[in-house]
Design an enzyme around this catalytic site. Sequence first.
Site, short mmCIF file in Angstrom:
data_model
loop_
_atom_site.label_atom_id
_atom_site.label_comp_id
_atom_site.label_asym_id
_atom_site.label_seq_id
_atom_site.Cartn_x
_atom_site.Cartn_y
_atom_site.Cartn_z
N GLY A 1 3.76 -0.18 -1.18
CA GLY A 1 3.61 -0.99 -2.55
C GLY A 1 5.09 -0.59 -3.24
CE1 TYR B 1 -3.33 2.92 0.62
CE2 TYR B 1 -3.91 1.99 2.27
CZ TYR B 1 -4.18 2.94 1.46
OH TYR B 1 -5.05 3.75 1.55
CB CYS B 2 0.89 4.36 0.24
SG CYS B 2 1.46 6.17 -0.18
CB ILE B 3 5.82 4.70 0.82
CG1 ILE B 3 7.43 4.65 0.58
CG2 ILE B 3 5.62 4.17 2.21
CD1 ILE B 3 8.13 5.54 1.26
CG PHE C 1 -4.16 -1.46 -1.67
CD1 PHE C 1 -4.74 -2.28 -2.80
CD2 PHE C 1 -4.55 -1.85 -0.29
CE1 PHE C 1 -5.29 -3.33 -2.38
CE2 PHE C 1 -5.10 -3.00 0.14
CZ PHE C 1 -5.51 -3.68 -1.16
#
Length: 605
Positions: free
Chosen positions: A340, A336-338, A364
């Site tokens: 990811g 998710y985000c960083i 994500f």
Amino acid sequence: MTEAQDTQNKLPDPVELSRTMASIAERSQRIVQEFIEQQNAESGDRDALGMTDPLNIGNAFLELTTKMMADPTRLFQAQMGLWQDYMSLWQAATSRMLGGRAEPVVAPESGDRRFKDQAWEDSYLFDYIKQTYLLTARWMQKTVQDVEGLDDKTRRKVDFYTRQFVDAMAPSNFAMTNPEVLRATLESRGENLVKGLENLVGDLERGHGKLDIRMTDHEAFEVGVNVATTPGKVIYENELMQLIQYSPTTETVMRRPLLIVPPWINKFYILDLRPKNSFIRWAVSQGITVFVVSWVNPDERLARKSFDDYLLEGPMAALDAIEQATGEREVNAIGYCIGGTLMSATVARMAALGDDRIKSITFFTTMIDFAEAGELSVFIDEEQLAALEDRMNKAGYLDGRAMATTFNMLRANDLIWSFVINNYLMGKEPFPFDLLYWNSDSTRMPAAMHSFYLRRMYQQNDLVKPGCITLANVPIDLSKNTLPTFVLSTKEDHIAPWKSTYAATQTYKGPVKFVLAMSGHIAGVVNPPADPPKYGYWTRKGKAPKDPEKWLQGATHVEGSWWPEWRAWLARFGGGEVPARVPGDHDLKPIEDAPGRYVAVKTGG
């Protein structure tokens, strides 16, 4: 009771008011003294480094002014256009004052909640104030946008800070030009302003002289009590993270466990707020053995922790621990985000080493190509990075509140000015809201890791260049990801713009399923199945075209949560079913109950 007596009874108690104001004055004096001392110290540091403008705003607006003066005709035309709009507005306002009707010259955009009070429409005076502001704001932003000769970075910066100024100057932000505040002031005989002043002083005290706006009732939530409550156990920990294994709620589960790697810029429980909107609890209910990385809230002792360390002590350590905890070598994973961004590099590194333990990967709102990083790029230039690195090197980390302020500026009207009005002008307590409680529960960034991330990814965009970045002695080539990949983006994302995250569809070489959810970076992800549905999403079959707009034109809109769509996709890579696993039933014994100690550490002041 006479009218005079009734009025007198409604007046504030003079003794209590006097005590309140005396307390505010005493606390304010301490805050001002602390703030002056802090500013003097920071000013000395900046002067020593020649950093009198750490945000590098002055140079951008100096260049803007130079370009504007080089074309006075265009500026004169813009000024004349504004005066013509003012003339139309004066005529319309005069007509309304005389009892006539007049169509608005300019209207707020749909969804602009600053002018939701009916008085902005019903009162010709407040309608005039509103339209004057909207005309001026439109003129100012268009004038800046139309200046020729600016490079893209400078143009983006002046546009961003012009919008910050325009938002700050909205009439809704001032007591004398906000009809709702004026009503509250008259009805409470000014008690709202006194209470608002108390709220302001309290926020300044908490921020040690810097305004730390309280967005929610912090006393209404407690991690592990009414947020982050999905049952589970911490089954592994190291310096950077705890690994949580959640307790099953089904008799059988997918053979392959699921590893979730959240961002370390915030805490993992965005995916486990309350039972009704917890992605983690829902995933467990779907027959999945869920493991989640809970990152540490680092202090100066972890200042030298690098991106390599986050990779090795994060997902790589988690994969080893999952095998020990379950006996299962193969997993599916989410970043998710960083988190990811880290997982994209992890998958590429594992591919280069022949490590095939991850069988599918989901991202994500994840950026891997930072060429078009959106408005966050406003904060990434050499001058600002140098100032930020100096600050981080002194403390050993970046204070989480600095990152939170940056994100809040991206949606200033919703995340700054609405609370200024509610807390300071209306004198109200902020509403208890789990999402805003999580948003205020900020985390620090280790200096070494954060500097690497900002420079090598945001500033230089090296991650997407094959072999340009080496992590843990392995050159990273993202195209080595041949795994089945699910990419979720959100259409109104201010942090990871969806057209930038779409680049993943052209980078990874395996089968990629791209889904675009409605709403933003958080609400678009945390969108559980509900009746009626809250947000929908877009999906499309077949290979993703290069152009994201072309993808959207051919996509199908689906009402409701994207979670079931993802579950159906993941089922193809579940590896069959096995009896449900209980934390501690294999080689790793539980350390403590979820959500664990690491997530409970507050940044503090």
